[in-house]
Design a protein around this motif. Structure first.
Motif: not given
Ligand code: AMP
Length: 421
Positions: A119, A128, A263, A286, A288
């Protein structure tokens, strides 16, 4: 001297000192995938931009602000603009589901993968540009039992890697029948308070009003007074949510209904959940999250098929383990092989024999004095040293415990048993 080159911002090198925790996290994820009867799937690291635009929704942060576009070396400008590194795994997995006609396979399908996501966001603590996720998806099961099973699975994962105080936050965001009513209730409510919304939220109010709720800068009293999805559910969605909550109670999974949890992704329906460490709420942390996406397969051109999944951010899990002081014992005992002279063939042969027996062997490739070799072995983390000398002609080696300094003669074939005692 040429200038040195550093890693891109928002990426990290995984160095050997950190690998024990990563190995633990990945092996727990793999083992749980097996115990919960999931099958492995891999999809490409990059996909067509359109897949994410359609699958995640144009108004999601991942598409609107964070898409990591990639271009080929040749081709027209349009071709070059076509691909993006995957920001999340579900869209690619659902594309594969449709492309390979998996709807005729015996279902529901239970799939897992571990891999990097990308991302293009502003890097900060725990955020990250490249990070790893363990992802599971169940396609073809409308729940609610599977919703509870997945939440219980994630919960068990955190416990098995050694984390404490992880709580599931969950909510329901309704479906195509009741969400429009809820959406309108939010528009009506927030329209009365537009002057107190951030620019981002004002924009979201037009295109995706649910997302105003997850604006971190939303005033607490405004958030508190906002309409709740649970007050606007249709009968089916209410029964579904009740079912998930009752099952979580029955399974003893710690959870909180969080009315602000919507979300970021457009394709979610009904159950949405996220895992956080109690007291550290706020999306940045978060560990997860996941949810149900009953409309996604159809949006991507397949037959209507329900689905649900989660992604656990392994980087954040490893960071949390570190913060909670979770100790990870090395997975195997390291044994050095040292010798008295230029006897490298003997050292390598003995190392080979002991590797056959399953040991992790590190032969010293030098002809330094024995003392120096033993010192280096200790510094490299070896617990034992096998000393190859003249006795090898009788099938014997010296076995030195590098902690206690004790040494004895043992037959090569007995070393493995002795070391594992
Ligand atoms: P999401 O779909 O955005 O909820 O992402 C699922 C999980 O991925 C999150 O709960 C974080 O643990 C991890 N995550 C999402 N974006 C990042 C990021 N930029 N850097 C590190 N971990 C991430």
């Amino acid at each position: 001297m040429p200038k040195t080159i550093s890693a891109p911002r928002g990426t990290r090198d995984l160095l050997p000192a950190e690998t024990a925790a990563w190995n633990r996290v990945e092996s727990v994820a793999r083992d749980l995938s097996r115990r919960y009867a999931f099958e492995r799937i891999e999809t490409p690291l990059f996909e067509r931009v359109e897949l994410f635009a359609r699958g995640l929704g144009e108004s999601s942060d991942a598409v609107e602000k964070e898409m990591f576009r990639v271009s080929g070396a040749s081709g027209s400008d349009e071709e070059r603009a076509e691909w993006a590194l995957r920001p999340e795994p579900t869209a690619g997995i659902v594309r594969a589901f449709i492309e390979h006609g998996m709807h005729v396979w015996p279902g529901p399908l239970r799939l897992w993968m571990i891999g990097p996501m990308f991302r293009y966001d502003r890097p900060q603590a725990g955020r990250f540009r490249q990070f790893s996720q363990w992802d599971v998806e169940v396609i073809g099961d409308s729940g609610p039992a599977v919703d509870a099973e997945l939440i219980e699975l994630a919960h068990r994962f955190y416990a098995e890697v050694g984390l404490t105080d992880v709580v599931a936050h969950l909510n329901t965001i309704g479906d195509a029948v009741c969400r429009p009513v809820y959406r309108q209730a939010l528009v009506d409510y927030f329209s009365l308070h537009v002057d107190r919304l951030t620019d981002d939220s004002r924009r979201r109010l037009q295109i995706n009003p649910l997302r105003v709720l997850d604006d971190k800068q939303l005033a607490p009293d405004l958030a508190e007074g906002a309409p709740k999805s649970t007050d606007h559910l249709c009968d089916e969605c209410r029964a579904h949510f009740r079912g998930v909550l009752d099952l979580l109670d029955a399974l003893g999974v710690r959870h909180i209904v969080d009315h602000r949890l919507v979300r970021g992704l457009d394709y979610y329906t009904r159950t949405a959940f996220e895992f956080v460490i109690a007291g550290r709420e706020g999306q940045q942390h978060a560990l997860g999250g996941g949810g149900r996406y009953d409309g996604l397969v159809e949006v991507l051109g397949g037959r209507p098929t329900p689905g649900i999944g989660f992604g656990i951010g392994l980087d954040r899990v490893v960071i949390a383990m570190h913060e909670q002081g979770v100790s990870v014992p090395p997975t195997s005992t390291l044994v050095a092989v040292v010798g008295f002279a230029d006897d490298h063939a003997d050292r390598l042969r003995v190392a080979g024999q002991l590797r056959d027996a399953g040991l992790a062997m590190r032969p010293d490739g030098s002809s330094r004095k024995l003392g120096k070799q033993l010192e280096a072995a200790g510094k490299a983390g070896a617990a034992w040293a096998v000393i190859v000398g003249e006795e090898l002609s009788q099938g014997l080696v010296g076995l030195k415990n590098l902690d206690s300094g004790e040494q004895e003669s043992v037959a090569v074939e007995d070393v493995a048993a002795r070391v594992s005692e």
